[in-house]
Design a protein around this motif. Structure first.
Motif, PDB file in Angstrom:
ATOM      1  N   MET A   1       0.811  -1.201   0.000  1.00 58.17           N
ATOM      2  CA  MET A   1       0.000   0.000   0.000  1.00 58.17           C
ATOM      3  C   MET A   1       0.855   1.266   0.000  1.00 58.17           C
ATOM      4  O   MET A   1       0.553   2.232  -0.680  1.00 58.17           O
ATOM      5  CB  MET A   1      -0.936   0.001   1.225  1.00 58.17           C
ATOM      6  N   VAL A   2       1.933   1.247   0.783  1.00 64.72           N
ATOM      7  CA  VAL A   2       2.794   2.426   0.871  1.00 64.72           C
ATOM      8  C   VAL A   2       3.433   2.726  -0.476  1.00 64.72           C
ATOM      9  O   VAL A   2       3.505   3.881  -0.912  1.00 64.72           O
ATOM     10  CB  VAL A   2       3.876   2.221   1.949  1.00 64.72           C
ATOM     11  N   ILE A   3       3.891   1.667  -1.162  1.00 66.23           N
ATOM     12  CA  ILE A   3       4.516   1.860  -2.467  1.00 66.23           C
ATOM     13  C   ILE A   3       3.494   2.382  -3.475  1.00 66.23           C
ATOM     14  O   ILE A   3       3.795   3.284  -4.273  1.00 66.23           O
ATOM     15  CB  ILE A   3       5.134   0.535  -2.961  1.00 66.23           C
ATOM     16  N   LYS A   4       2.289   1.842  -3.417  1.00 66.88           N
ATOM     17  CA  LYS A   4       1.240   2.285  -4.332  1.00 66.88           C
ATOM     18  C   LYS A   4       0.885   3.747  -4.091  1.00 66.88           C
ATOM     19  O   LYS A   4       0.695   4.528  -5.031  1.00 66.88           O
ATOM     20  CB  LYS A   4       0.006   1.397  -4.150  1.00 66.88           C
ATOM     21  N   ARG A   5       0.804   4.131  -2.821  1.00 69.61           N
ATOM     22  CA  ARG A   5       0.532   5.531  -2.481  1.00 69.61           C
ATOM     23  C   ARG A   5       1.639   6.449  -2.971  1.00 69.61           C
ATOM     24  O   ARG A   5       1.388   7.521  -3.525  1.00 69.61           O
ATOM     25  CB  ARG A   5       0.364   5.683  -0.971  1.00 69.61           C
ATOM     26  N   ALA A   6       2.885   6.011  -2.762  1.00 70.01           N
ATOM     27  CA  ALA A   6       4.017   6.837  -3.171  1.00 70.01           C
ATOM     28  C   ALA A   6       4.075   6.998  -4.686  1.00 70.01           C
ATOM     29  O   ALA A   6       4.330   8.107  -5.193  1.00 70.01           O
ATOM     30  CB  ALA A   6       5.315   6.211  -2.658  1.00 70.01           C
ATOM     31  N   LEU A   7       3.823   5.916  -5.411  1.00 80.34           N
ATOM     32  CA  LEU A   7       3.842   5.993  -6.871  1.00 80.34           C
ATOM     33  C   LEU A   7       2.736   6.895  -7.395  1.00 80.34           C
ATOM     34  O   LEU A   7       2.961   7.718  -8.293  1.00 80.34           O
ATOM     35  CB  LEU A   7       3.711   4.590  -7.463  1.00 80.34           C
ATOM     36  N   LEU A   8       1.543   6.758  -6.831  1.00 75.83           N
ATOM     37  CA  LEU A   8       0.435   7.609  -7.267  1.00 75.83           C
ATOM     38  C   LEU A   8       0.733   9.071  -6.971  1.00 75.83           C
ATOM     39  O   LEU A   8       0.515   9.953  -7.823  1.00 75.83           O
ATOM     40  CB  LEU A   8      -0.857   7.188  -6.571  1.00 75.83           C
ATOM     41  N   SER A   9       1.232   9.350  -5.780  1.00 75.45           N
ATOM     42  CA  SER A   9       1.556  10.729  -5.415  1.00 75.45           C
ATOM     43  C   SER A   9       2.610  11.303  -6.354  1.00 75.45           C
ATOM     44  O   SER A   9       2.502  12.463  -6.788  1.00 75.45           O
ATOM     45  CB  SER A   9       2.044  10.796  -3.968  1.00 75.45           C
ATOM     46  N   ALA A  10       3.628  10.502  -6.677  1.00 76.44           N
ATOM     47  CA  ALA A  10       4.687  10.970  -7.563  1.00 76.44           C
ATOM     48  C   ALA A  10       4.151  11.278  -8.958  1.00 76.44           C
ATOM     49  O   ALA A  10       4.491  12.305  -9.550  1.00 76.44           O
ATOM     50  CB  ALA A  10       5.803   9.923  -7.639  1.00 76.44           C
ATOM     51  N   VAL A  11       3.305  10.401  -9.471  1.00 80.84           N
ATOM     52  CA  VAL A  11       2.748  10.614 -10.811  1.00 80.84           C
ATOM     53  C   VAL A  11       1.873  11.866 -10.851  1.00 80.84           C
ATOM     54  O   VAL A  11       1.976  12.697 -11.765  1.00 80.84           O
ATOM     55  CB  VAL A  11       1.937   9.377 -11.255  1.00 80.84           C
ATOM     56  N   LEU A  12       1.018  12.020  -9.842  1.00 85.21           N
ATOM     57  CA  LEU A  12       0.131  13.179  -9.811  1.00 85.21           C
ATOM     58  C   LEU A  12       0.909  14.483  -9.648  1.00 85.21           C
ATOM     59  O   LEU A  12       0.594  15.493 -10.295  1.00 85.21           O
ATOM     60  CB  LEU A  12      -0.884  13.033  -8.672  1.00 85.21           C
TER      61      LEU A  12
END
Length: 205
Positions: A1-12
């Motif tokens: 979950m943490v990695i998914k959150r970080a990737l989404l935040s980075a992309v946005l």
């Protein structure tokens, strides 16, 4: 979950930064520039909470400080967005509690005004007098107007993607506040030896 959150935040954040610099920054609008990065940080903060909003805001602001054609001190915008992300995270809805659709707009309005004042204030401390020449009241009014016009299209989409990336961060809003309340009621009744309908269990002697 943490990695998914970080990737989404980075992309946005990267997408918002590109649009901010290449599109919004070149519109030559009077007063302030529409702050797409602020809207993304606020949307993520409203879902991920204070720590997530703070970290995302700091990273987004630091990238904006380093991205050309930046003409201000490094760390200035990072500080502003860090505080805005933290403040938005403090206003995250509690699990199972319904929230008005106007709350994100109110948060955006407050963030637009406060961030403009903070940015100008930090600039004054380091010798940047650009806000004084333009006029702080004019910057505040135009920042509020532009951000509120963009908010209904940006903030709900960001919050929806954030909940998809980490359903646990959305609290009781993922299944709906009503369903969350019913689930907790049933759990309480069953743990006390009562059926979910509320009738006592009768046993034969």
């Amino acid at each position: 979950m943490v990695i998914k959150r970080a990737l989404l935040s980075a992309v946005l954040v990267l997408l918002a930064l590109v649009l901010q610099v290449s599109v919004l920054g070149r519109l030559q609008l009077p007063g302030a520039t529409p702050d797409l990065l602020l809207l993304v940080v606020v949307g993520l903060g409203l879902v991920f909470g204070p720590s997530g909003g703070c970290l995302t805001g700091f990273a987004a602001g630091l990238l904006a400080d380093l991205a050309p054609p930046s003409d201000h001190a490094i760390g200035r915008y990072a500080l502003v967005l860090c505080l805005m992300g933290y403040a938005a995270g403090l206003l995250r809805a509690e699990p199972g509690r319904p929230r008005s659709v106007l709350v994100p707009l109110v948060v955006v309005a407050g963030a637009a005004l406060v961030s403009t004042v903070l940015y100008a204030g930090v600039g004054a401390l380091v010798g940047d007098t650009a806000a004084r020449h333009v006029g702080l009241p004019s910057l505040m009014v135009t920042a509020l107007l532009y951000d509120l016009l963009l908010a209904p299209f940006v903030v709900p989409a960001v919050m929806l993607l954030a909940r998809w990336a980490d359903p646990s961060a959305a609290g009781g809003e993922v299944n709906g506040p009503g369903l969350g309340t019913i689930a907790r009621y049933r759990t309480t009744r069953e743990s006390s030896g009562l059926p979910s309908s509320g009738r006592k269990i009768r046993t034969k002697s």
